[in-house]
Design a protein around this motif. Structure first.
Motif, PDB file in Angstrom:
ATOM      1  N   THR A 107       0.832  -1.210   0.000  1.00 30.15           N
ATOM      2  CA  THR A 107       0.000   0.000   0.000  1.00 30.15           C
ATOM      3  C   THR A 107       0.863   1.256   0.000  1.00 30.15           C
ATOM      4  OG1 THR A 107      -0.214   0.070   2.440  1.00 30.15           O
ATOM      5  CG2 THR A 107      -1.859  -1.196   1.201  1.00 30.15           C
ATOM      6  N   VAL A 108       1.950   1.244   0.731  1.00 27.42           N
ATOM      7  CA  VAL A 108       2.842   2.408   0.759  1.00 27.42           C
ATOM      8  C   VAL A 108       3.481   2.612  -0.615  1.00 27.42           C
ATOM      9  CG1 VAL A 108       5.008   3.284   1.727  1.00 27.42           C
ATOM     10  CG2 VAL A 108       3.257   2.310   3.242  1.00 27.42           C
ATOM     11  N   ALA A 109       3.903   1.512  -1.243  1.00 25.75           N
ATOM     12  CA  ALA A 109       4.498   1.605  -2.583  1.00 25.75           C
ATOM     13  C   ALA A 109       3.499   2.135  -3.605  1.00 25.75           C
ATOM     14  CB  ALA A 109       5.027   0.242  -3.022  1.00 25.75           C
ATOM     15  N   GLU A 110       2.214   1.892  -3.381  1.00 25.79           N
ATOM     16  CA  GLU A 110       1.166   2.369  -4.282  1.00 25.79           C
ATOM     17  C   GLU A 110       0.647   3.755  -3.898  1.00 25.79           C
ATOM     18  OE1 GLU A 110      -0.227   0.642  -7.089  1.00 25.79           O
ATOM     19  OE2 GLU A 110       1.660  -0.439  -6.802  1.00 25.79           O
ATOM     20  N   GLY A 111       1.167   4.331  -2.824  1.00 27.83           N
ATOM     21  CA  GLY A 111       0.718   5.654  -2.407  1.00 27.83           C
ATOM     22  C   GLY A 111      -0.645   5.664  -1.765  1.00 27.83           C
TER      23      GLY A 111
END
Length: 382
Positions: A107-111
Motif C-alpha cells: 500500500t505504501v508503494a502504491e501511495g
C-alpha cells in the motif's frame, strides 16, 4: 474439480508461532488457495473435528500437549483492486493468508494511506480484523469495509460488513477471549480495505498519537514511506519486529491488554500511571417544546468516560522490571518492553503461563486489577 488442501506431516506449533511454544496436532492441512481453505473447513466441520486455523501464529499461546484435532495452515495469498464507490479512494481485497507487513509495504508503494502506521505488525491479513489490530492510534476499523467469512454455523461463505464484526479495542465477535469463546465462529477467507490515494509526496499526518510517536509537530508533512520506515525502526527498538537474532521478538507482542476501568477506579491508581479517557464527555442539549414547559428543567445526568490505563506501567511498578524471569525459567519479560512475554530459548507453554500468572498476581496484589491476556490461549490456563 474441487481443490483439496494438502495434508502434511504435523509440525509442533512451537515452529509455527512467534512465542515458539506448543505441541504438534493430530493432523495438519495446508490451504494454499481460498478454495482449498473453504473445502478444508467445510469438511472438518462436517466431520465434527476440533480445529484450529493458524496464519502467522503471532497471537497464539498453544499448550505443550498434542492438539487433538486438525490444524489448518492458512496460506492463500494475493491482493486485487476492486471497484470503489468514491473518488480518491482505492479498495483492495486481500486473501487471508497474505502477510500483513507485506500488505502494508504494497500500500505504501502504491501511495495508499490508511495502514502505514501498522507497519511491522506480524501475522496475516485474515487475522487482522479478529482483534482489530492497531498501532500508534491507527486501527484496522478505520479502513476495513468487509470480510468474506466462512460461517461454521451455516457452512456458507458470507460477505460480512465491518459493522457486523462489532470491532472494539483489540476485539471483535470472532475473537475468543480467555475463558470466553467467540460470539460467532467462522474463518475469514479474505478482507476488503478502503484506502486513500495520496501518492508519494509529503502529506499532513493525521492523529495526535501518531504524530507524538513519530516526533512530529501538528503542521509537519512527511511521506508514507517515511512513516513506514520510522514506525518499523521504533518497533524494532522495542523488540516488536521479528528478528531471528533477537529473543526479545519471540513473543506475541503485548501479552496483556491495557486495562479499561471506570473513572472512579482510575482515581485509585497513582497519578503517575498513564491513562487515556475512551471518550469525551459532551454536554447534552435538551429541547423542551414551549407548550409543555412548566418552568422546571431537569439537570442532565453527568457521566464520566471509562479510562484506559497502561498495563506496562502497572507491571513495572509492581516491581517486575524489563527482563524479569522466575528462577530456572526460560520465559522472561522482554528486555525492551514490559508488556511482552518472551521465549528466551526452549521455554514451554507451561513456563510462559507460569510467568503470566505471576505477573497477574503481583499487579492484582499491588493495584487490585487483574490484567487480561491479549493472545488467544489454546490448551493453556492462567
Amino acid at each position: 474439480m474441487t481443490s483439496v488442501a494438502r495434508e502434511i506431516t504435523p509440525r509442533p506449533l512451537s515452529e509455527l508461532t512467534t512465542l515458539r511454544a506448543g505441541g504438534a496436532p493430530a493432523r495438519m492441512l495446508e490451504a494454499s488457495t481460498r478454495d482449498e481453505l473453504i473445502a478444508a473447513m467445510t469438511q472438518i466441520w462436517a466431520d465434527g473435528e476440533p480445529w484450529l486455523v493458524v496464519g502467522g501464529g503471532s497471537n497464539l499461546l498453544v499448550g505443550d500437549d498434542e492438539f487433538e484435532g486438525t490444524v489448518v495452515l492458512v496460506r492463500n495469498r494475493g491482493i486485487e483492486r476492486v471497484p470503489a464507490e468514491r473518488d480518491g479512494v482505492v479498495r483492495l481485497r486481500i486473501q487471508a493468508g497474505h502477510d500483513w507487513d507485506d500488505l502494508v509495504a504494497y500500500t505504501v508503494a502504491e501511495g495508499l494511506r490508511g495502514i502505514e502506521a501498522m507497519s511491522g505488525i506480524p501475522g496475516t491479513a485474515g487475522a487482522a480484523p479478529i482483534q482489530n489490530i492497531g498501532a500508534y492510534g491507527q486501527e484496522i476499523i478505520e479502513t476495513l469495509v468487509e470480510v468474506e467469512l466462512l460461517d461454521e454455523a451455516t457452512g456458507e461463505l458470507e460477505t460480512v460488513s465491518a459493522a457486523e464484526l462489532e470491532l472494539g479495542f483489540r476485539t471483535s465477535v470472532l475473537k475468543a477471549h480467555y475463558g470466553v469463546g467467540a460470539r460467532r465462529s467462522g474463518v475469514i477467507v479474505s478482507i476488503t480495505l478502503e484506502l486513500t490515494d495520496v501518492g508519494h509526496g509529503a502529506i499532513p499526518v493525521r492523529g495526535a498519537q501518531l504524530r507524538q510517536a513519530l516526533g512530529l509537530t501538528a503542521d509537519a508533512e512527511v511521506s508514507l514511506e517515511w512513516i513506514r520506515e520510522t514506525v518499523r525502526t521504533t518497533r524494532a527498538r522495542k523488540g516488536m519486529v521479528l528478528d531471528e537474532n533477537d529473543p526479545d521478538t519471540f513473543s506475541a507482542g503485548s501479552f496483556f491488554q491495557n486495562a479499561v476501568v471506570s473513572a472512579s477506579f482510575a482515581r485509585t491508581l497513582p497519578d503517575a500511571c498513564p491513562r487515556w479517557p475512551l471518550s469525551v464527555e459532551v454536554d447534552s442539549v435538551q429541547v423542551i417544546p414551549l407548550e409543555s414547559y412548566d418552568g422546571l428543567v431537569v439537570p442532565p445526568t453527568s457521566t464520566q468516560p471509562d479510562v484506559k490505563v497502561s498495563a506496562a506501567w502497572l507491571i513495572e511498578n509492581a516491581g517486575l522490571r524489563k527482563g524479569f524471569k522466575l528462577p530456572r525459567s526460560r520465559a522472561a519479560l522482554s528486555t525492551k518492553h514490559a508488556l511482552a512475554l518472551t521465549n528466551r530459548g526452549g521455554a514451554t507453554a507451561g513456563e510462559l503461563a507460569e510467568l503470566a500468572r505471576y505477573i497477574q498476581q503481583r499487579v492484582q496484589s499491588e493495584y487490585g486489577l487483574l490484567l487480561q491476556p491479549e493472545p488467544v490461549l489454546i490448551g493453556v490456563d492462567l
